[in-house]
Design an enzyme around this catalytic site. Structure first.
Site, short mmCIF file in Angstrom:
data_model
loop_
_atom_site.label_atom_id
_atom_site.label_comp_id
_atom_site.label_asym_id
_atom_site.label_seq_id
_atom_site.Cartn_x
_atom_site.Cartn_y
_atom_site.Cartn_z
N ASP A 109 1.09 -0.97 -0.33
CA ASP A 109 -0.16 0.23 0.16
C ASP A 109 0.57 1.95 -0.06
O ASP A 109 1.61 1.19 0.31
CB ASP A 109 -0.77 -0.03 0.90
N ARG A 110 0.41 2.01 -0.29
CA ARG A 110 0.88 3.20 -0.49
C ARG A 110 2.28 4.04 1.22
O ARG A 110 3.05 4.81 0.53
CB ARG A 110 0.00 5.17 -0.41
#
Length: 231
Positions: free
Chosen positions: A102-103
């Site tokens: 994820d980011r």
């Protein structure tokens, strides 16, 4: 695709003629004579009849990226930078991501254009170990390692995760190894035991270990041994 089909896809070559070409030893794959029409040949391999190329080998890409925080594991996005922007423009369009982060997460990210190869990295059924170094908001409770080893119930999927390993490094840091790689799995496991991850860094996927000399945001091509280690 089977070798016999690649040959018979040529204009004017029947399946019977393809078998005759194979039997006579006139077909080679990557420079090696092949007489087995059932052999599976990938698009990354060259096929010749005599000296005539009937399938040109496409270049295969296998990359290791040290993902920084703030980048999406996506090919493009209208709001946030993506990891593809860290890759040379001439090859990025060929690549897909094998095992996303994820980011906010960092660490090892694998990119390739070989879908069969990356599936061996990411398929939950294969049980490939993936190791993460995590920091948590609250102290890690003594029973967390036991709970992870027993498996955590995920109500949304209606399943219990495979047993995972937790090596506690200090009060709020641990190294966690999972064998599936389900959606946000490590974060959801900690949430299930009443804790929250504040940072997550992937160190390895199977035998592929993040190169300690690779700078954040940098990437390199995998070695032949690294590629073959995936199986």
């Amino acid at each position: 695709m089977k070798l016999s089909r690649i040959i018979s896809n040529q204009n004017g070559v029947s399946r019977r003629q393809a078998n005759q070409l194979l039997a006579s030893g006139r077909v080679s794959v990557d420079g090696q004579r092949c007489q087995d029409g059932a052999e599976e040949v990938s698009r990354f391999q060259e096929v010749r009849i005599d000296q005539n190329i009937i399938q040109q080998a496409e270049p295969a890409y296998y990359l290791m990226l040290h993902k920084p925080a703030g980048y999406l594991s996506a090919t493009q996005d209208d709001q946030h930078p993506t990891v593809m922007e860290l890759i040379a423009p001439e090859i990025r369009e060929h690549l897909h991501i094998g095992g996303r982060l994820d980011r906010a997460s960092t660490g090892l990210l694998i990119l390739s254009n070989d879908g069969l190869w990356t599936r061996r990295l990411t398929e939950p059924a294969i049980k490939l170990p993936k190791t993460y170094r995590v920091t948590t908001a609250s102290p890690i409770s003594p029973e967390t390692a036991t709970r992870f080893a027993e498996g955590i119930w995920f109500a949304y999927e209606q399943l219990t995760t495979s047993p995972a390993r937790l090596e506690q490094l200090n009060e709020r840091e641990a190294r966690v190894t999972i064998f599936e790689g389900r959606y946000h799995q490590v974060k959801r496991m900690f949430h299930a035991v009443g804790n929250r991850i504040t940072s997550l860094h992937r160190e390895s996927m199977g035998s592929l270990v993040l190169d300690p000399e690779l700078p954040v945001g940098g990437y390199r091509h995998l070695s032949g041994d690294e590629i073959s280690s995936v199986g």
